[in-house]
Design an enzyme around this catalytic site. Structure first.
Site, PDB file in Angstrom:
ATOM      1  N   ASP A  78      43.387  45.525  42.197  1.00 38.75           N
ATOM      2  CA  ASP A  78      44.179  46.754  42.434  1.00 38.75           C
ATOM      3  C   ASP A  78      43.393  47.834  42.728  1.00 38.75           C
ATOM      4  O   ASP A  78      42.249  47.938  42.243  1.00 38.75           O
ATOM      5  CB  ASP A  78      45.165  46.834  41.224  1.00 38.75           C
ATOM      6  CG  ASP A  78      46.221  45.432  41.021  1.00 38.75           C
ATOM      7  OD1 ASP A  78      46.579  44.982  41.748  1.00 38.75           O
ATOM      8  OD2 ASP A  78      46.354  45.730  39.902  1.00 38.75           O
TER       9      ASP A  78
HETATM   10  N1  URA Z   1      45.412  41.481  37.378  1.00 38.12           N
HETATM   11  C1  URA Z   1      45.852  42.859  37.741  1.00 38.12           C
HETATM   12  O1  URA Z   1      46.751  43.051  37.084  1.00 38.12           O
HETATM   13  N2  URA Z   1      45.141  43.752  38.349  1.00 38.12           N
HETATM   14  C2  URA Z   1      43.865  43.411  38.985  1.00 38.12           C
HETATM   15  O2  URA Z   1      43.278  44.056  39.846  1.00 38.12           O
HETATM   16  C3  URA Z   1      43.691  42.170  38.662  1.00 38.12           C
HETATM   17  C4  URA Z   1      44.140  41.170  38.064  1.00 38.12           C
END
Ligand code: URA
Length: 241
Positions: A106
């Protein structure tokens, strides 16, 4: 491999721009099989011929693999109209290699991200059949307890009903924990912890398989992976957080 222009072969190695490399070739800095070649347009087969730049033999590798310490605030994408992407972090000579991120973190997640131009390799890492583990460090609102650990081990059901595979959870003290998952659902770690009433404040990926993030890289730091590193991706100690 089919023959290609010498300047293109050198540029594909990411060692300079095509213009810079043409100048170095014309200046006599490049040898093919020991013989100086001053013609950028000379056709060569980099897999069959030895190419040396300034007397240093080059190792032609068309497939490349890098570890990036992704900073927060950057998109895991190859391009975006308005926001910086992980490819914007690369030096110009690497941007021409056709690299793309393997999986996604993310925008507000930091840590280990692999960049490659090897589609088959990326598919292998991401395929659920490979069961490659990803380990994260999370800052959370709350503290993980035994019931949370047991729920993760049994397989969390997310608020929308999605079932997750069994996952590892380890407390690292108040407000901190380690999570190990074997799949890559959308916002998975955040949603798993939220489903236990422990929302994530910050998330960092520490490892994929047994390949750990090189913490000395720092945010935006990059280094090339070798075969030993790549093998580590597919070896795991699931459950041994
Ligand atoms: N899980 C998440 O919630 N975000 C990420 O970026 C990676 C794994």
């Amino acid at each position: 491999m089919a023959q290609q222009r010498l300047d293109k072969v050198l540029a594909d190695l990411g060692i300079g721009t095509r213009k810079e490399l043409r100048e170095r070739i014309r200046a006599g800095g490049v040898r093919i099989d020991g013989v100086v070649c001053t013609k950028p347009e000379q056709k060569v087969d980099p897999e069959l011929q030895r190419i040396a730049l300034d007397d240093r033999e080059l190792c032609y590798k068309s497939l490349r693999y890098f570890m990036l310490d992704k900073p927060t605030g950057v998109l895991t994408a190859t391009e975006d109209r308005s926001q910086p992407t992980v490819l914007d972090l690369l030096p110009a000579e690497l941007r021409r290699l056709g690299l793309f991120p393997v999986g996604r973190l993310d925008k507000d997640t930091s840590g280990l991200l692999i960049l490659t131009n090897d589609g088959e390799f990326a598919h292998r890492v991401l395929s659920p059949k490979s069961c490659v583990e990803k380990r994260y460090y999370a800052n959370i609102d709350g503290e993980v307890d035994e019931a949370d650990i047991a729920a993760f081990a049994a397989g969390i059901r997310l608020r929308d009903g999605t079932e997750c595979l069994p996952a590892g959870l380890e407390s690292a003290g108040p407000g901190k924990c380690f999570v190990t998952v074997r799949e890559g659902k959308y916002h998975q770690v955040k949603r798993m912890l939220a489903s236990r009433g422990k929302p994530v404040i910050a998330l960092r990926r520490l490892a994929i398989g047994n390949l750990s993030l090189d913490e000395s890289l720092g945010p935006g730091g990059l280094h090339e992976l070798d075969e030993t590193d790549l093998c580590k991706l597919f070896t795991m100690d699931f459950g041994e957080n």
